[in-house]
Design an enzyme around this catalytic site. Structure first.
Site, mmCIF file in Angstrom:
data_model
loop_
_atom_site.group_PDB
_atom_site.id
_atom_site.type_symbol
_atom_site.label_atom_id
_atom_site.label_comp_id
_atom_site.label_asym_id
_atom_site.label_seq_id
_atom_site.Cartn_x
_atom_site.Cartn_y
_atom_site.Cartn_z
ATOM 1 N N ARG A 59 0.010 7.923 -7.060
ATOM 2 C CA ARG A 59 -1.065 6.949 -6.848
ATOM 3 C C ARG A 59 -2.373 7.340 -7.529
ATOM 4 N NH1 ARG A 59 -0.523 3.240 -3.003
ATOM 5 N NH2 ARG A 59 -2.602 3.437 -2.083
ATOM 6 N N SER A 79 -4.729 12.101 8.438
ATOM 7 C CA SER A 79 -5.633 11.796 7.332
ATOM 8 C C SER A 79 -7.037 11.505 7.838
ATOM 9 C CB SER A 79 -5.115 10.577 6.564
ATOM 10 O OG SER A 79 -6.092 10.087 5.657
ATOM 11 N N HIS A 81 -0.097 12.989 -5.561
ATOM 12 C CA HIS A 81 -0.574 11.950 -4.644
ATOM 13 C C HIS A 81 0.413 10.788 -4.567
ATOM 14 C CE1 HIS A 81 -4.424 11.363 -2.438
ATOM 15 N NE2 HIS A 81 -3.942 10.144 -2.279
ATOM 16 N N TYR A 98 0.832 -1.200 0.000
ATOM 17 C CA TYR A 98 0.000 0.000 0.000
ATOM 18 C C TYR A 98 0.871 1.258 0.000
ATOM 19 C CZ TYR A 98 -3.087 3.651 1.884
ATOM 20 O OH TYR A 98 -3.775 4.824 2.085
ATOM 21 N N ARG A 132 -4.778 1.069 -8.559
ATOM 22 C CA ARG A 132 -3.508 0.647 -7.976
ATOM 23 C C ARG A 132 -3.494 -0.870 -7.952
ATOM 24 N NH1 ARG A 132 -4.952 4.944 -3.160
ATOM 25 N NH2 ARG A 132 -4.998 6.773 -4.531
ATOM 26 N N LYS A 142 -4.053 20.414 -1.353
ATOM 27 C CA LYS A 142 -3.077 19.389 -1.719
ATOM 28 C C LYS A 142 -3.501 18.692 -3.013
ATOM 29 C CE LYS A 142 -0.983 15.114 0.086
ATOM 30 N NZ LYS A 142 -1.509 14.139 -0.893
ATOM 31 N N THR A 151 -7.567 17.698 0.189
ATOM 32 C CA THR A 151 -7.045 16.921 -0.935
ATOM 33 C C THR A 151 -7.980 17.093 -2.127
ATOM 34 O OG1 THR A 151 -5.931 15.291 0.451
ATOM 35 C CG2 THR A 151 -6.521 14.594 -1.769
ATOM 36 N N TYR A 177 -11.058 15.064 2.590
ATOM 37 C CA TYR A 177 -11.373 14.837 1.185
ATOM 38 C C TYR A 177 -12.570 15.704 0.804
ATOM 39 C CZ TYR A 177 -8.369 10.768 1.743
ATOM 40 O OH TYR A 177 -7.300 9.948 1.999
ATOM 41 N N GLN A 235 -6.268 16.575 7.421
ATOM 42 C CA GLN A 235 -6.558 16.459 5.989
ATOM 43 C C GLN A 235 -7.980 15.975 5.776
ATOM 44 O OE1 GLN A 235 -6.902 13.139 4.586
ATOM 45 N NE2 GLN A 235 -7.389 13.882 2.531
#
Length: 387
Positions: free
Chosen positions: A279, A107, A276, A25, A165, A252, A156, A130, A128
């Site tokens: 990713r 996060s 990122h 990861y 991924r 970000k 973000t 989203y 952070q």
């Protein structure tokens, strides 16, 4: 005991001690992983100018990021699932950052909650978020961050869609992780990691489970995750988030000059040039290549930071000499955390600080403010000559 002299030393220990699905990861990108690789290899293309017969005494790496004093221009980046790399990982990383005098960014997809980190630290940290659809959840999330005395929000903006991924898909790493016979068997070989996880009550997404509507346990998290991210995100929506928060805001995920200009117009406190960690959009420019043009476009209008690819103090110095006002490490501190817990995060910070301090001296500089392009040898066309 192993002698740790660089970040890669921590990475090797980390690889042995942490289950494969969590190692993968951290140590992977999307699709072909081209951008993931170039984030680090492009730093190697920039060379340094050695200077001699210069007074190198009294060096200091201290500076400020968004008006906050830091012992060096390095913040711990938001990393999801940090508490699965090491039991109570977010708490341990936050404590190491606080002791060292650098910002820690928690996060939203952390294992330990905002409240967990706040209860175990004494100084403000960054949080952070989203860009999610649910205004009620976002409002309560901001309220919780305020109650925890967070001094800045990092929004973000490059994760409306999740990049593919391959390693995560093959390992069943999702929210929550889908355990397989193979992954469980691998976990059973990681005795130290396993004992740590058995000894903590924090094993799920503490900022979401019990807080998001309908998410009362890990089994209901998957459906929420699949529908929560807002694919209609636009700059007006970012302005709404800024208003909801009411404090310092960092964006970000900026990689394009036009997006950087839009971010500056919104009036945020800083932007982070980031892909990122390779990713999301594979085939995008490395962060360090994208930095120069963005600085030229908005450097005097908004504070510009850099994330993605930093593995050494020399990388930090190169970014700062190009004009960045701060940098972030994610994988570098994750290696330390998985290898040695809180002490490993401290070791990662010590390694980067020492590399940066010595390199400053050998380049004939004594302060962060003294770093400029004159200490670098940048290849012609480094930012790219694209049609």
């Amino acid at each position: 005991m192993a002698v740790i002299t660089n970040i890669d030393d921590l990475k090797q220990i980390y690889r042995r001690r942490v289950p494969k699905m969590f190692y993968d990861y951290a140590e992977s990108g999307s699709w072909t992983e081209q951008t993931f690789r170039e984030n680090t290899s492009d730093f190697d293309k920039i060379r340094l100018r050695q200077r001699v017969a210069v007074d190198m005494t009294g060096r200091s790496t201290a500076t400020q990021m968004i008006g906050e004093d830091v012992t060096m221009p390095v913040a711990l980046a938001p990393v999801g699932l940090t508490g699965m790399q090491c039991a109570d990982g977010e708490i341990k990383a936050a404590k190491a950052a606080e002791d060292f005098g650098v910002p820690f960014t928690l996060s939203t997809m952390s294992i330990c909650s905002i409240e967990d980190v706040a209860e175990n630290t004494t100084k403000p940290f960054w949080f952070q978020v989203y860009t999610l659809k649910d205004d009620d959840f976002m409002t309560r999330l901001f309220d919780r961050a305020r109650a925890a005395n967070c001094s800045a929000i990092v929004i973000t903006v490059d994760l409306q869609l999740l990049g593919q991924r391959h390693k995560d898909l093959k390992n069943g790493l999702s929210a929550p992780p889908k355990l397989t016979v193979k992954s469980v068997a691998n976990m059973m070989t990681k005795v130290q990691w396993g004992l740590g996880m058995l000894g903590t009550k924090r094993r799920f997404f503490g900022n979401i489970v019990g807080h998001a509507k309908g998410v009362t346990d890990p089994s209901s998290l998957s459906e929420w995750t699949a529908s929560a991210f807002d694919q209609t995100l636009d700059w007006e929506r970012i302005k709404q988030f800024k208003k909801m928060w009411g404090g310092k805001v960092i964006l970000k995920g900026i990689l394009d000059v036009e997006d950087a200009k839009m971010a500056a117009n919104v009036g945020v406190d800083a932007i982070i040039v980031s892909n990122h960690g390779g990713r999301q959009l594979d085939g995008a420019l490395s962060a360090i290549r994208a930095l120069g043009p963005i600085l030229e476009a908005v450097g005097d209008k908004v504070e510009v930071h850099l994330d993605s690819g930093i593995r050494s103090g020399q990388d930090v110095l190169k970014a700062m000499a190009m004009g960045a006002r701060g940098t972030y490490i994610g994988r570098a501190y994750t290696y330390g955390l998985g290898a040695m817990g809180q002490a490993g995060v401290t070791k990662a910070l010590e390694v980067i600080h020492r590399e940066m301090d010595l390199t400053m001296g050998l380049c004939g500089r004594r302060t962060i403010d003294g770093l400029d392009r004159d200490v670098l040898l940048v290849p012609k066309g480094f930012a790219g000559e694209w049609e």
